[in-house]
Every structure is written in C-alpha cells, then in structure tokens.
Design a protein around this motif. Sequence first.
Motif: not given
Lengths: 361, 448
Positions: A48-51, A57-58, A131-132
């Motif tokens: 589920i991480d987003v850079r 990102l979904r 993300d958090y």
Amino acid sequence: MFRFSKPALGGAIALALAALTAGSALADGRYAGIGRSATRAEIHAWDIDVRPDFKGLRPGSGSVDQGQEVWEAKCTSCHGSFGESNEVHTPLIGGTTKDDIKTGHVLSLVKGDAPQRSAIMKVATVSTLFDYINRAMPLTAPKSLSNDEVYALVAYLLNLAEIVPGDFVLTEKNIAEAQARMPNRNGMRTDHGMWPGASAAKGGMGNGGKPDVKNTACMSNCKTEVKIASLLPVYAETAHGNLAEQNRPVGPVRGKDTSGKAGATPAAPAPLSENAAASKLAQDSGCMACHGVAGKIVGPGYNEVLAKYRGQADAEARLAAKVKAGGQGVWGAIPMPPQTQLKDEDIRSLVKWIMSGAKAQ
Amino acid sequence: MADQPNPRGRIRPAPESFLTEAEITAVKEGRRDFLRNAFVTASAALAGSSVARAAEGDPNILTLPPWTTSLGQPVAARPYGLPSQYEKGLQRRESPGLTRMPQVSVAFTPLQGLFGIITPSGLHFERHHQGWVDIDPSKHRLMVHGTDDSFLKQPKVYTVDDILRLPPVSRMHFIECGANTGMEWGNVAVPTVQYSHGMLSCSEFTGVPLRVILEDCGIDWKKAKYVLAEGADGSSMTRTIPIEMVQSDEVLVAYGQNGEMLRPENGYPLRLVVPGVQGVSWVKWLRRIEVGDKPWATKDEAIHYIDLMPDGQHRQYTSVQECKSVITTPSGGQILLDKGFYNISGLAWSGRGKVKRVDVSTDGGINWRPARVEGPVNSKCLTRFNIDWVWDGKPAILQSRAMDETGYVQPAYGQLRAVRGTKSIYHNNAIQSWKVIEGGEVSNVQVL
C-alpha cells in the motif's frame, strides 16, 4: 562437485542435479522447499506504500468538504478541529504562509522563530501524508479508512494549510500539482555524510559518508579553561522520580535521594483493589489520554460523567453503549471515537468504576 | 581492628560499616549508651548481644545470616528466571513529559547499572510508534516483492518456519535511536545517563542475511537501489534501506536476541537488523520487503527523523549513528561513596565500524588519558572501556571521547553546535560531561 557453494553451481546440469542431491548446496541462490510464490491478491493486499512520484497510489478522489466530515468524526479528538491541537500530539497544521507556498521553504524555519514545528512546516511531499494516513490512522483503528476517505482527509489538511482552495477535490490526477505547492518542498537536503548507501555521485544519496563535524584527539593542555554551558535545572532533577531507587543498593556509588523525604522506608506494594484494577484498565486502554478523573482533557472528566448520569437507572448500560459505539454532542462538538477494541466485560467494569466515583484505590 | 573498614571521611554509609572506630572503642570499654546514636542508619533490630559482638568484627560475618542457615528454594521455582529482588532499581523507565501517550513513547535502558556490552533483553530500550504487539508466529508472514515485476524473478511469501530453516548467522550489534540524547541538544535537560543515553542497547542477534532471501527471490541487483521494510503492527512503519548495505550481507532478518526469540517489545517474531543505522530503520514485526529504485520518503523519513540545520533546511535520510561514547559510572544522579580508588567505566560505539580508542578526562577536557578498551571489539557494536581513577575529594568533570577506525573523533558540544545548531533533535553524539562536587554528588553538565 555437489559440495560446492552456490557460485560454483552456475550451469543447467549442476542446477538440476543439485535439486536431486540430498545435503548439497544451492541452485542459483535458491533454497528448495523454502517459501512460495506470492499471489497478485496478496501483494495487492499489503503493497500500500506511495512514493513521492506517486508510484503505488490507487486512483480515487475526495473533496475538502468530505474530508472535513471524516476529520470531525475520526481525527478531531487527537488533532483538534483544524489540525492545530498540541494536546495529544504535536500540531499538524500551522506556521506556514502563502509566501512559503511560493518559495517552497518555510520562512519561520530559516528565522528560527517558530515556537514549534508543525508537520506541514516540515513535510515536502503530499505522498507522505497520504501514505501515512492510509497505513496508520486513526491511531486506535489503523487501516479502517477507505481510499477515498484518505484522499478527502489529505484534501482537508491541504486546505487547512491554504495549499488548495475550499472547493478542491483531490484525485490521483491532480495530487502532483498539490505537491508542487507544498510550503516546505524545497526544505530538504540529502548532501550529508549520514546516508549509509551509495553516494549521489554513484547514483544514491549524500556525500559518501564524509562527516561534517571534526574533532582531534588532543591529549594534554587542550584548552586553558573549562566553559560550562549548561547545568541540570532543579526541576529536571526531581521530575524523574527518586534517583536513589534507580540505582543499585551496592557498588561504588549510590543514587541521589531526590524524593524530598530521605530516610523513609518505602511501603510494600499492596495487591490491586477492584478500583485500582479498573483504574489500570482505563490507563492501559488509553481512556486517560482524553478523560481526566477530576476534569476535562479532551473529553469530559469522569467526575462530570458521574454528575450527569447519577441516579439514572439505565446509566451504566447507556454509557457502555456510548463507549462501544462512540458519541458526539453531549459534551460539545469533539466526538468520542468508537472503542471497538475493548471487550464488553471491560467496558462494563470501566463504566461501573466511573459511576462509583472512579477512585484510584 | 586493622581489618575493619575505616569509615572516616565516608560520604555515604556503606552497608557493611555502620560503626565508627570511636564507637567500637566504646563497646570494648563496656559503654552501651552509644546505641542511641550509632544505629540510625543500621539495623535497629539488632539484639544487644550481637551489638557487643560487633565490636569484634562485622556482624554479617559473626552472626550467620538466614541464607546460610536454612534450606534454599527448589529448582524451577521460577521457570523463567528473574533478577534478584535487590535489583529492582534497574528498570526501563519513561522520561516524564517527553510524550503524552504511552503507546507512542520511549522507555530508556538503565545504562547506569549495566556491565559489559550486552543489554539484558528485558532491559532493552523500547520505542513504539503505535503500541507494541505480541504476534502469533504461526500467523506471521514475510512478503518479498518488487515495486514492479522487473526487480525480482519471483515475489515470495515466507512463513516463520521458512525463515528459521534458512542458514543463520549470529552477530552482536548496538541499536541506538536517532533521537538518543535528543533532549540535550540545546541544554542539560535530564538528570541521569538512563534518560540522556538510554535509547541505546546491544544484543547478539540471530537471523538470515536479507541478501540471502532476496537472492532466493531472484533479485536483479543491477536494477535494485533501495528496499522498503514494513512492520505488521498498527503503524505498519516503513523505512528506506540502501541496497548496498543489503548486498554487504550486514542487514539481517532477525528472530533471535541473546539466545532466545526476540521479545515482543523488540519485534517478535521478525525484525530487521541494520547495523550502525538508527533504530527506526530496524523495522520490528517485519512483514514486508519491497525492492525498488527510489527512496520512499515515508513519515519517519519525511516528517520525523529529519535533522533541522541552522539555515532552516532539514537533512533527510540521515541514518548513520556516528561515533559516540558515555561514562556510565560514575554518572549523573549518583553519589561517590568515598575518596579513593574508582574504576571509571563506560560505553563507546560507532555506526561506521569498530571503536579504535577511547580517551577519558577528569578535568573537563584539558588533559586526557587513554582508557582500556575491553574486548571483544566488534564492528557497529557497543565496546566497554575502563580507566583507573583515584578521587581526591575535589571537584572534577568526567568526560569520555571515542575514536573509530575511520579516524573520526567524537566532537565536543561546541564543535557539534557550530555546524548543526541546537534544534536538530536527532544525532547528538557530543562528548558527555559529568560534574563531581566535593560531597561526591555527580550531575549532568555541558562543557563546550
């Protein structure tokens, strides 16, 4: 040849034989019978991480207004209505200006005049916020927010910091534009010597480990005077309990008695009474972060709850239901989030304890 | 009475010496009225006869104690052993007011009472971001995959059974929180070494090099630049780790700590070990490794664990714990018993390798003497140092200064602040000073 370590087993024949030979080493760094392939669904469930470039990102969307609704229901109790609260955690919002949005570097950090740093004064990337919140919030129910709720909460926070307007709808398509307006987007550097990987020159980060502070190992007459810059404040000495009890009773030293009653023998701890057990349960369950026994913190004090519900026949049952499902309005606008993590029996003992005066012992 | 310890000049009564020479003389001369005065600090319960005998020597010797004259406890009375009841002072503690929620907090290791270099697992410092959890190991999984399919031939899932079947290594390493000594950046704030330096522990960790697991998944080392490590707790904490450290075989997927499984507070059943790097990267309750080509700027590397510099810029991805040392005894909040001989003892460590040398000053840094660096000296591991000191009863300022194998020398506060200011929070590795006053009391001071 089957006792060779893995680098020797490169060829296809060795590979096939190695798999058949008991006690032999590895084929191509692979361990037979260990682990299994991850399925697409499994990776999707956990990855589920987003850079910062929004890889991961979904797609989704959320408006500032929707964000405010979710915020008031699930976030206000810790972070305040406008993300400004300093009660439970350090503030999320505050300390940035419209000018900072233009420059990308928060001016109060340069001037050093901010009383403390809010999250928005520091963070350079919207991806970090998304993300958090997505992985860890709310504190007592992490991963309970929908994807669109996370978009909406990020939109609301960005609006509080005046980065996006009140009618803004955050989506996967415009999130990079919002990031380009972050007030501290130019406030991060990596040209230091404390990154343990490859240097920037070699495709990584930093200067390759060159320290920024230098001392030499002088051995004698290294200076002419000893300048004491700071001493322990008296309040700090006594704020950490009795130091005599934080040291061993034998050895070359003793701890200093900072109890203010040197010589007294400490009483043996008694077993927990019913009140003490309930009081501990309230502490351990995190209730006391928001409720005082004798006054309001975020939510009402237990004395106030008792005063309001005293003498009502169904008070305990009603309160138990409120603890479980959450509530809002009785004690002001700040809602109490549902405490679904508590067992029913624990809720009953907590409510019983509150209605009996919430005594410590 | 030549073998009776002489208590004159003693600042603190030691348990074994509660009678002065004058009092002993009084007893020998048959005067019993000294009783009213002599036993203020000693056992008032002593019978008159044993008091009379005390003149002939230490009653702890002359009167046999109950543990010498009775049957002791059976084996396995405590199937998992516990420290002596007299060791209760040495516990993990929070620093009051540092945080407002105990699930999002720190408990510090009592360095003031520890010996050698290994931290007992029950005293290992705690730092949780969203509370600690005790995970059922049969339900725990470690997933390894790439940011896309090109980084690994085979994304895989490992059970704890799988990880424990792989060939292990055991290594001793320190772990220090990046914010250790963080409360002291601007001025002295805490009284003892537990609170000033106690986000520091050292264990023997057993586990599998992450390199081995990534090779088992068929990693493309040319493409991989970074890995992301993620925890299974509510915070699912994430940190970016450089691939070079993984390739060097240093980074471990650990399950063992000091001969047993990790404690839940330290990440049971799996945690990452990233030697020399601040504790936040040693992701506990490790559930996922993602291989990628860019850093992730996660919350704990983009909002926290960033170092504010005097020019208002933050340093991001500061990870290495630079060379540092501290005297653990005598240290703040302690009182020396008497004038005379002391062993000054402390710990030194470096995130860049082995400790090469430690110097100690007792005059606030004007003159220094090399301390004895005790073995074993391991890379990125706590190292114990000792040095003889005869205290003359006069004021003194004790300091230690470590040097690592790269030649880097631990800086003084003035040197550190000249470059990094006072608001960094993280990575304070300045020389610690303990001031000793005439009464023997030791307190925390900062010397520039």
